[in-house]
Motif scaffolding. Structure first.
Motif, PDB file in Angstrom:
ATOM      1  N   GLU A   1      -1.964 113.287  43.182  1.00  0.00           N
ATOM      2  CA  GLU A   1      -1.324 111.966  43.173  1.00  0.00           C
ATOM      3  C   GLU A   1      -0.418 111.840  41.950  1.00  0.00           C
ATOM      4  OE1 GLU A   1      -2.472 107.264  42.588  1.00  0.00           O
ATOM      5  OE2 GLU A   1      -4.053 108.758  42.606  1.00  0.00           O
ATOM      6  N   ILE A   2       0.862 111.566  42.202  1.00  0.00           N
ATOM      7  CA  ILE A   2       1.816 111.430  41.095  1.00  0.00           C
ATOM      8  C   ILE A   2       1.854 109.963  40.668  1.00  0.00           C
ATOM      9  CG2 ILE A   2       4.265 111.591  40.483  1.00  0.00           C
ATOM     10  CD1 ILE A   2       4.336 114.125  42.240  1.00  0.00           C
ATOM     11  N   VAL A   3       1.480 109.702  39.432  1.00  0.00           N
ATOM     12  CA  VAL A   3       1.440 108.314  38.960  1.00  0.00           C
ATOM     13  C   VAL A   3       2.761 107.890  38.329  1.00  0.00           C
ATOM     14  CG1 VAL A   3      -1.061 108.201  38.695  1.00  0.00           C
ATOM     15  CG2 VAL A   3       0.331 108.965  36.764  1.00  0.00           C
ATOM     16  N   LEU A   4       3.495 108.858  37.813  1.00  0.00           N
ATOM     17  CA  LEU A   4       4.774 108.526  37.204  1.00  0.00           C
ATOM     18  C   LEU A   4       5.704 109.716  37.358  1.00  0.00           C
ATOM     19  CD1 LEU A   4       5.397 106.664  33.885  1.00  0.00           C
ATOM     20  CD2 LEU A   4       6.597 108.793  34.312  1.00  0.00           C
ATOM     21  N   ALA A   5       6.948 109.423  37.727  1.00  0.00           N
ATOM     22  CA  ALA A   5       7.927 110.499  37.873  1.00  0.00           C
ATOM     23  C   ALA A   5       9.217 110.113  37.181  1.00  0.00           C
ATOM     24  CB  ALA A   5       8.186 110.772  39.354  1.00  0.00           C
ATOM     25  N   VAL A   6       9.769 111.074  36.491  1.00  0.00           N
ATOM     26  CA  VAL A   6      11.017 110.893  35.765  1.00  0.00           C
ATOM     27  C   VAL A   6      12.015 111.844  36.411  1.00  0.00           C
ATOM     28  CG1 VAL A   6      12.048 111.611  33.574  1.00  0.00           C
ATOM     29  CG2 VAL A   6      10.039 110.136  33.567  1.00  0.00           C
ATOM     30  N   ASP A   7      13.183 111.325  36.767  1.00  0.00           N
ATOM     31  CA  ASP A   7      14.132 112.140  37.520  1.00  0.00           C
ATOM     32  C   ASP A   7      15.524 112.033  36.904  1.00  0.00           C
ATOM     33  OD1 ASP A   7      15.404 113.630  39.460  1.00  0.00           O
ATOM     34  OD2 ASP A   7      15.557 111.945  40.854  1.00  0.00           O
ATOM     35  N   GLY A   8      15.992 113.114  36.338  1.00  0.00           N
ATOM     36  CA  GLY A   8      17.346 113.164  35.788  1.00  0.00           C
ATOM     37  C   GLY A   8      17.582 112.182  34.654  1.00  0.00           C
ATOM     38  N   LEU A   9      16.546 111.943  33.871  1.00  0.00           N
ATOM     39  CA  LEU A   9      16.640 110.932  32.823  1.00  0.00           C
ATOM     40  C   LEU A   9      17.558 111.397  31.688  1.00  0.00           C
ATOM     41  CD1 LEU A   9      15.140 108.186  32.632  1.00  0.00           C
ATOM     42  CD2 LEU A   9      13.594 109.272  30.998  1.00  0.00           C
ATOM     43  N   GLY A  10      18.439 110.501  31.271  1.00  0.00           N
ATOM     44  CA  GLY A  10      19.326 110.825  30.162  1.00  0.00           C
ATOM     45  C   GLY A  10      19.466 109.635  29.229  1.00  0.00           C
ATOM     46  N   LYS A  11      19.713 109.930  27.955  1.00  0.00           N
ATOM     47  CA  LYS A  11      19.947 108.861  26.978  1.00  0.00           C
ATOM     48  C   LYS A  11      21.003 109.290  25.968  1.00  0.00           C
ATOM     49  CE  LYS A  11      19.471 105.148  24.519  1.00  0.00           C
ATOM     50  NZ  LYS A  11      19.782 103.799  25.062  1.00  0.00           N
ATOM     51  N   THR A  12      22.072 108.537  25.941  1.00  0.00           N
ATOM     52  CA  THR A  12      23.079 108.707  24.893  1.00  0.00           C
ATOM     53  C   THR A  12      23.007 107.463  24.014  1.00  0.00           C
ATOM     54  OG1 THR A  12      24.474 109.954  26.410  1.00  0.00           O
ATOM     55  CG2 THR A  12      25.541 109.094  24.431  1.00  0.00           C
ATOM     56  N   TYR A  13      22.735 107.653  22.735  1.00  0.00           N
ATOM     57  CA  TYR A  13      22.654 106.509  21.821  1.00  0.00           C
ATOM     58  C   TYR A  13      24.067 105.964  21.548  1.00  0.00           C
ATOM     59  CZ  TYR A  13      17.671 107.177  20.876  1.00  0.00           C
ATOM     60  OH  TYR A  13      16.304 107.250  20.993  1.00  0.00           O
ATOM     61  N   PRO A  14      24.130 104.703  21.103  1.00  0.00           N
ATOM     62  CA  PRO A  14      25.446 104.090  20.861  1.00  0.00           C
ATOM     63  C   PRO A  14      26.336 104.908  19.920  1.00  0.00           C
ATOM     64  CG  PRO A  14      23.741 102.411  20.788  1.00  0.00           C
ATOM     65  CD  PRO A  14      23.023 103.743  20.924  1.00  0.00           C
TER      66      PRO A  14
END
Ligand code: ADP
Ligand code: ADP
Length: 231
Positions: A1-14
């Motif tokens: 059972e998958i409780v959390l999935a992250v898909d293609g997550l990206g973060k560029t800071y200001p």
């Protein structure tokens, strides 16, 4: 059972820093999942996005199969996600039970009766296999015990997915073993634990699965038994 999935997550800071680039992984119910990588790999940024402290620039987060928006920590708490900080965030002059009850006020409402509060906190601790003195002053506790209280505080707010930010950074080897024993006990009760670390040896000892990050990307997924640690 998958409780959390992250898909293609990206973060560029200001300021233009691309801290996280297209990261995908999932958390399975009851596992201890380590995210390992050197300083600057983007681990903290991933954790912050999972707790609503930073907003992703790209990608999706799903909890129990539903795509979610985590705009604030309260959104995460509402989805039973809890964050245990690297730096202890307890109020030193208050008791264990006061710290836990205060942290849970937005969820459980204010506590008016001290005896009842102490009893209830001790009961909840016991259900998680933690033996604590609710009336003890936090300032008197060893660092490993304080961290246990931090974890309990998050559980008391209803967390079922625990995010641990460099949980062993300030612990002795014995405290580290005790912590891992405690979190293993929690997973046996159905909690899911994800922790970030730069110490490979820990991953080998405790994690069920490992996601390796470097320069903002996932560079590997390994089984702990395949981790080799240079002596
Ligand atoms: P780790 O937790 O693996 O050490 P971080 O997520 O803290 O990695 O950092 C990833 C990259 O993002 C680093 O280059 C770091 O300097 C940068 N970074 C982190 N926070 C910020 C911020 N608030 N603003 C700009 N850059 C940041
Ligand atoms: P570090 O990057 O050294 O691990 P933390 O993860 O403890 O530091 O905190 C990173 C930033 O997130 C800090 O600016 C802190 O003020 C902020 N922060 C931490 N927890 C919360 C919270 N529950 N609500 C809002 N902001 C928070």
């Amino acid at each position: 059972e998958i409780v959390l999935a992250v898909d293609g997550l990206g973060k560029t800071y200001p300021n233009g820093t691309e801290a996280v680039k297209g990261v995908s992984f999932d958390l399975r119910r009851g596992e201890i999942h380590a995210i390992v990588g050197e300083n600057g790999a983007g681990k903290s940024t991933v954790m912050k996005m999972l707790y609503g402290l930073e907003q992703p620039t790209t990608g999706r987060i799903a909890v129990a199969g539903q795509q979610v928006r985590l705009t604030t920590p309260q959104d995460a708490i509402d989805l039973h996600i809890g964050l245990v900080h690297q730096h202890m965030m307890l109020l030193e002059s208050l008791s264990v039970a006061e710290n836990i009850a205060l942290g849970a006020e937005p969820v459980r409402g204010p506590f008016l009766d001290r005896a009842k509060m102490n009893r209830e906190v001790a009961e909840v601790a016991a259900t998680y296999g933690m033996n604590i003195d609710p009336a003890a002053t936090v300032a008197r506790l060893a660092v490993g015990q304080k961290q246990r209280i931090e974890i309990l505080k998050v559980l008391y707010k209803g967390a079922r997915i625990l995010l641990l930010d460099e949980p062993t950074a300030v612990l002795t080897p014995q405290e580290t073993r005790d912590l891992f024993k405690a979190i293993r006990g929690l997973t046996e009760l159905g909690m899911t634990v994800v922790f970030i670390t730069h110490k490979l040896v820990e991953v080998k000892e405790v994690a069920d699965r490992v996601t390796v990050m470097r320069d903002g990307q996932v560079t590997g997924r390994v089984e702990p038994r395949d981790v080799t640690v240079a002596k």
